[in-house]
Design an enzyme around this catalytic site. Structure first.
Site, PDB file in Angstrom:
ATOM      1  N   ASP A 252       0.196  20.175  -0.137  1.00 46.59           N
ATOM      2  CA  ASP A 252       1.016  19.104  -0.713  1.00 46.59           C
ATOM      3  C   ASP A 252       2.462  19.464  -0.396  1.00 46.59           C
ATOM      4  OD1 ASP A 252       0.220  17.023  -3.371  1.00 46.59           O
ATOM      5  OD2 ASP A 252       2.305  17.241  -2.695  1.00 46.59           O
TER       6      ASP A 252
ATOM      7  N   PHE B 196      -5.546  12.548   0.537  1.00 47.14           N
ATOM      8  CA  PHE B 196      -4.830  11.739  -0.458  1.00 47.14           C
ATOM      9  C   PHE B 196      -3.364  11.545  -0.082  1.00 47.14           C
ATOM     10  CE2 PHE B 196      -8.018  13.878  -3.263  1.00 47.14           C
ATOM     11  CZ  PHE B 196      -8.624  12.756  -3.798  1.00 47.14           C
TER      12      PHE B 196
ATOM     13  N   LYS C 140       2.885   5.527  -1.924  1.00 56.50           N
ATOM     14  CA  LYS C 140       2.031   4.490  -2.529  1.00 56.50           C
ATOM     15  C   LYS C 140       2.754   3.405  -3.314  1.00 56.50           C
ATOM     16  CE  LYS C 140       1.321   6.997  -6.817  1.00 56.50           C
ATOM     17  NZ  LYS C 140       0.433   7.387  -7.884  1.00 56.50           N
TER      18      LYS C 140
ATOM     19  N   SER D 159      -7.960   1.537  -0.647  1.00 55.65           N
ATOM     20  CA  SER D 159      -7.529   0.795  -1.830  1.00 55.65           C
ATOM     21  C   SER D 159      -8.085  -0.618  -1.812  1.00 55.65           C
ATOM     22  CB  SER D 159      -5.998   0.727  -1.820  1.00 55.65           C
ATOM     23  OG  SER D 159      -5.538  -0.238  -2.735  1.00 55.65           O
TER      24      SER D 159
ATOM     25  N   TYR E  47       2.640  -0.939   2.749  1.00 53.37           N
ATOM     26  CA  TYR E  47       1.729   0.022   2.116  1.00 53.37           C
ATOM     27  C   TYR E  47       0.272  -0.402   2.340  1.00 53.37           C
ATOM     28  CZ  TYR E  47      -1.294   1.693  -1.595  1.00 53.37           C
ATOM     29  OH  TYR E  47      -2.368   2.197  -2.279  1.00 53.37           O
TER      30      TYR E  47
ATOM     31  N   LYS F 233      -3.048   1.246   4.631  1.00 58.88           N
ATOM     32  CA  LYS F 233      -4.430   1.500   4.175  1.00 58.88           C
ATOM     33  C   LYS F 233      -5.416   0.872   5.159  1.00 58.88           C
ATOM     34  CE  LYS F 233      -3.613   3.989   0.560  1.00 58.88           C
ATOM     35  NZ  LYS F 233      -3.838   5.440   0.675  1.00 58.88           N
TER      36      LYS F 233
ATOM     37  N   TYR G 254     -10.364   2.361  -3.843  1.00 58.76           N
ATOM     38  CA  TYR G 254     -10.125   2.479  -5.287  1.00 58.76           C
ATOM     39  C   TYR G 254      -9.615   1.159  -5.827  1.00 58.76           C
ATOM     40  CZ  TYR G 254      -9.168   7.342  -3.728  1.00 58.76           C
ATOM     41  OH  TYR G 254      -9.180   8.565  -3.131  1.00 58.76           O
TER      42      TYR G 254
ATOM     43  N   ASN H 137       5.989   1.710 -11.631  1.00 57.95           N
ATOM     44  CA  ASN H 137       5.615   0.401 -11.086  1.00 57.95           C
ATOM     45  C   ASN H 137       4.323  -0.084 -11.707  1.00 57.95           C
ATOM     46  OD1 ASN H 137       7.660   0.272  -8.993  1.00 57.95           O
ATOM     47  ND2 ASN H 137       6.542   1.956  -8.037  1.00 57.95           N
TER      48      ASN H 137
HETATM   49  N1  UFG Z   1       1.922  -5.409 -14.678  1.00 54.66           N
HETATM   50  C1  UFG Z   1       2.701  -5.929 -15.685  1.00 54.66           C
HETATM   51  N2  UFG Z   1       3.816  -5.245 -16.045  1.00 54.66           N
HETATM   52  C2  UFG Z   1       4.180  -4.065 -15.469  1.00 54.66           C
HETATM   53  C3  UFG Z   1       3.379  -3.541 -14.435  1.00 54.66           C
HETATM   54  C4  UFG Z   1       2.251  -4.250 -14.051  1.00 54.66           C
HETATM   55  O1  UFG Z   1       2.409  -6.987 -16.224  1.00 54.66           O
HETATM   56  O2  UFG Z   1       5.219  -3.502 -15.842  1.00 54.66           O
HETATM   57  C5  UFG Z   1       0.715  -6.147 -14.288  1.00 54.66           C
HETATM   58  C6  UFG Z   1       0.708  -6.576 -12.837  1.00 54.66           C
HETATM   59  O3  UFG Z   1       1.360  -7.798 -12.700  1.00 54.66           O
HETATM   60  C7  UFG Z   1      -0.778  -6.627 -12.548  1.00 54.66           C
HETATM   61  C8  UFG Z   1      -1.368  -5.522 -13.429  1.00 54.66           C
HETATM   62  O4  UFG Z   1      -0.389  -5.275 -14.424  1.00 54.66           O
HETATM   63  O5  UFG Z   1      -1.294  -7.849 -12.964  1.00 54.66           O
HETATM   64  C9  UFG Z   1      -1.651  -4.242 -12.690  1.00 54.66           C
HETATM   65  O6  UFG Z   1      -0.488  -3.845 -11.998  1.00 54.66           O
HETATM   66  P1  UFG Z   1      -0.330  -2.410 -11.339  1.00 54.66           P
HETATM   67  O7  UFG Z   1       1.024  -2.346 -10.708  1.00 54.66           O
HETATM   68  O8  UFG Z   1      -0.692  -1.346 -12.307  1.00 54.66           O
HETATM   69  O9  UFG Z   1      -1.478  -2.408 -10.243  1.00 54.66           O
HETATM   70  P2  UFG Z   1      -1.704  -3.405  -9.004  1.00 54.66           P
HETATM   71  O10 UFG Z   1      -3.009  -4.072  -9.245  1.00 54.66           O
HETATM   72  O11 UFG Z   1      -0.535  -4.253  -8.727  1.00 54.66           O
HETATM   73  O12 UFG Z   1      -1.722  -2.355  -7.808  1.00 54.66           O
HETATM   74  C10 UFG Z   1      -2.715  -1.397  -7.740  1.00 54.66           C
HETATM   75  C11 UFG Z   1      -2.187  -0.124  -7.073  1.00 54.66           C
HETATM   76  C12 UFG Z   1      -1.798  -0.371  -5.652  1.00 54.66           C
HETATM   77  C13 UFG Z   1      -2.881  -1.074  -4.938  1.00 54.66           C
HETATM   78  C14 UFG Z   1      -3.365  -2.288  -5.666  1.00 54.66           C
HETATM   79  C15 UFG Z   1      -4.587  -2.833  -5.018  1.00 54.66           C
HETATM   80  O13 UFG Z   1      -1.066   0.357  -7.751  1.00 54.66           O
HETATM   81  O14 UFG Z   1      -1.592   0.876  -5.034  1.00 54.66           O
HETATM   82  O15 UFG Z   1      -3.717  -1.946  -6.985  1.00 54.66           O
HETATM   83  O16 UFG Z   1      -4.999  -4.005  -5.578  1.00 54.66           O
HETATM   84  F1  UFG Z   1      -2.455  -1.468  -3.715  1.00 54.66           F
END
Ligand code: UFG
Length: 336
Positions: free
Chosen positions: A29, A78, A82, A122, A147, A151, A175, A196
């Site tokens: 890493d 891994f 991301k 993903s 990103y 993948k 995943y 995020n």
């Molecule tokens: N969300 C919120 N508020 C936040 C953060 C997220 O409402 O502060 C919502 C998003 O809009 C979404 C859900 O929560 O509806 C999940 O969001 P995440 O950011 O946790 O996850 P994502 O589904 O957007 O993304 C994840 C991974 C990515 C990957 C993706 C594949 O983080 O790496 O799934 O579908 F690409």
């Protein structure tokens, strides 16, 4: 086996599961998005010293040294950037890092006759699916971020290497949304800056580090108007890697390149997740409805029947348990 990015969120949990299953691991890493303390956590949980080298997998000569110093026939890759939003702002950073490091790993596996490559893919490759749940046969959609594109491209690189080279076999695990932490609360997700992802934002809001969670979009065509995702406990996810590795090293693969969805098969809305977090942890979260986030898909969840039947693996942990572990980890990190 070699675990690249083994100090990261999924990497650490997978190292624990591998060691508990009797495998030896060598972790590389560069700590670009992780901390040395994560390795300590793995050592504390397993009671073992972890063979670790601080190497950037983009540096092929440094990585070659790892291949020369250690015997292994399997790599789990891994190591990657991301953050979806950052990849849109800085595409070259993502293409350079994610593609170079994976091609270096593949090239050295081929050169040194090490056969088994497991790649972290993903659900992002499915984009906004036409039909739900998605199976491994569901079409990949054009990537909506660099990103996501890395993948897809790495999946294609692995597929082509497996088909071209006799001594190379590969599995890509797609995943869904990994959440939660090890029940010991000694390892978990350590996002830098403003998270995020949903669950780290929730736990940081509960800890008072963030003022208010914004729920991105309440007008989606779902029962409560918020997005649906397939949230999988990171320990279940780690166990899926062990099952995939058992299949590879046990010579049980049916194709030289195989793909498995790794999720629970159960869609959960953002609001349901927030409400569950509040209930299981006995607290109230400060949240508000906000506009949709650009690039988000409305709904995606997995058909996991292939992983269930071929890997003999199934997600076992409940959402309650997982969200309790996420909060226990945040409290551990913040000394709450
Ligand atoms: N969300 C919120 N508020 C936040 C953060 C997220 O409402 O502060 C919502 C998003 O809009 C979404 C859900 O929560 O509806 C999940 O969001 P995440 O950011 O946790 O996850 P994502 O589904 O957007 O993304 C994840 C991974 C990515 C990957 C993706 C594949 O983080 O790496 O799934 O579908 F690409």
């Amino acid at each position: 086996m070699l675990v690249s990015g083994g100090a990261g969120y999924i990497g650490t949990h997978t190292c624990v599961a591998l060691i508990e299953a009797g495998y030896d691991v060598v972790v590389v890493d560069n700590f670009s998005n992780s901390e040395a303390s994560a390795i300590k956590g793995v050592e504390q949980i397993t009671g073992r010293d972890i063979a670790f080298e601080q190497v950037d997998t983009c540096d092929i000569e440094a990585l070659r040294g790892v291949f020369l110093r250690h015997e292994f026939d399997t790599v789990i890759h891994f190591a990657a950037f991301k953050a979806v939003g950052e990849s849109v702002a800085e595409p070259l950073k993502y293409y350079m890092n994610n593609l170079t490091s994976f091609m270096n790993v593949c090239a050295l596996m081929k050169e040194y006759g090490r056969p088994n490559i497991l790649f972290s893919s993903s659900a992002t490759v499915y984009g906004e699916p036409d039909a739900l749940p998605v199976t491994e046969q569901s079409p990949r959609q054009p990537a909506t971020s660099p990103y996501g594109n890395t993948k897809q491209m790495c999946e294609d690189i692995l597929r082509d290497c497996c088909h071209a080279y006799d001594g190379v076999d590969g599995i890509a695990l797609r995943y869904f949304n990994p959440i939660g932490a090890h029940p010991s609360a000694l390892i978990g997700e350590l996002p830098r800056g403003v998270p995020n992802n949903l669950v780290p934002f929730i736990t940081q809001t509960a800890a008072g580090i963030r003022e208010c969670l914004s729920i991105f979009g309440s007008d989606y065509p779902t029962a409560d108007g918020t997005c649906l995702r397939d949230y999988i406990d990171v320990v279940d996810l780690a166990e899926a890697h062990v099952a995939a590795i058992n299949r590879m090293v046990g010579g049980k693969m049916e194709e030289k390149y195989e793909i498995f969805n790794i999720g629970t098969g159960r869609p959960v809305s953002v609001l349901e997740l927030v409400n569950t977090f509040e209930r299981v942890n006995g607290l109230k979260l400060n949240y508000k409805m906000a506009p949709r986030r650009t690039g988000d898909v409305c709904s995606v969840w997995a058909d996991t029947s292939l992983a269930n039947s071929e890997l003999g693996w199934k997600a076992r942990r409940s959402l309650d348990e997982t969200l309790a572990s996420a909060w226990a980890w945040e409290k551990h990190v913040r000394n709450i």
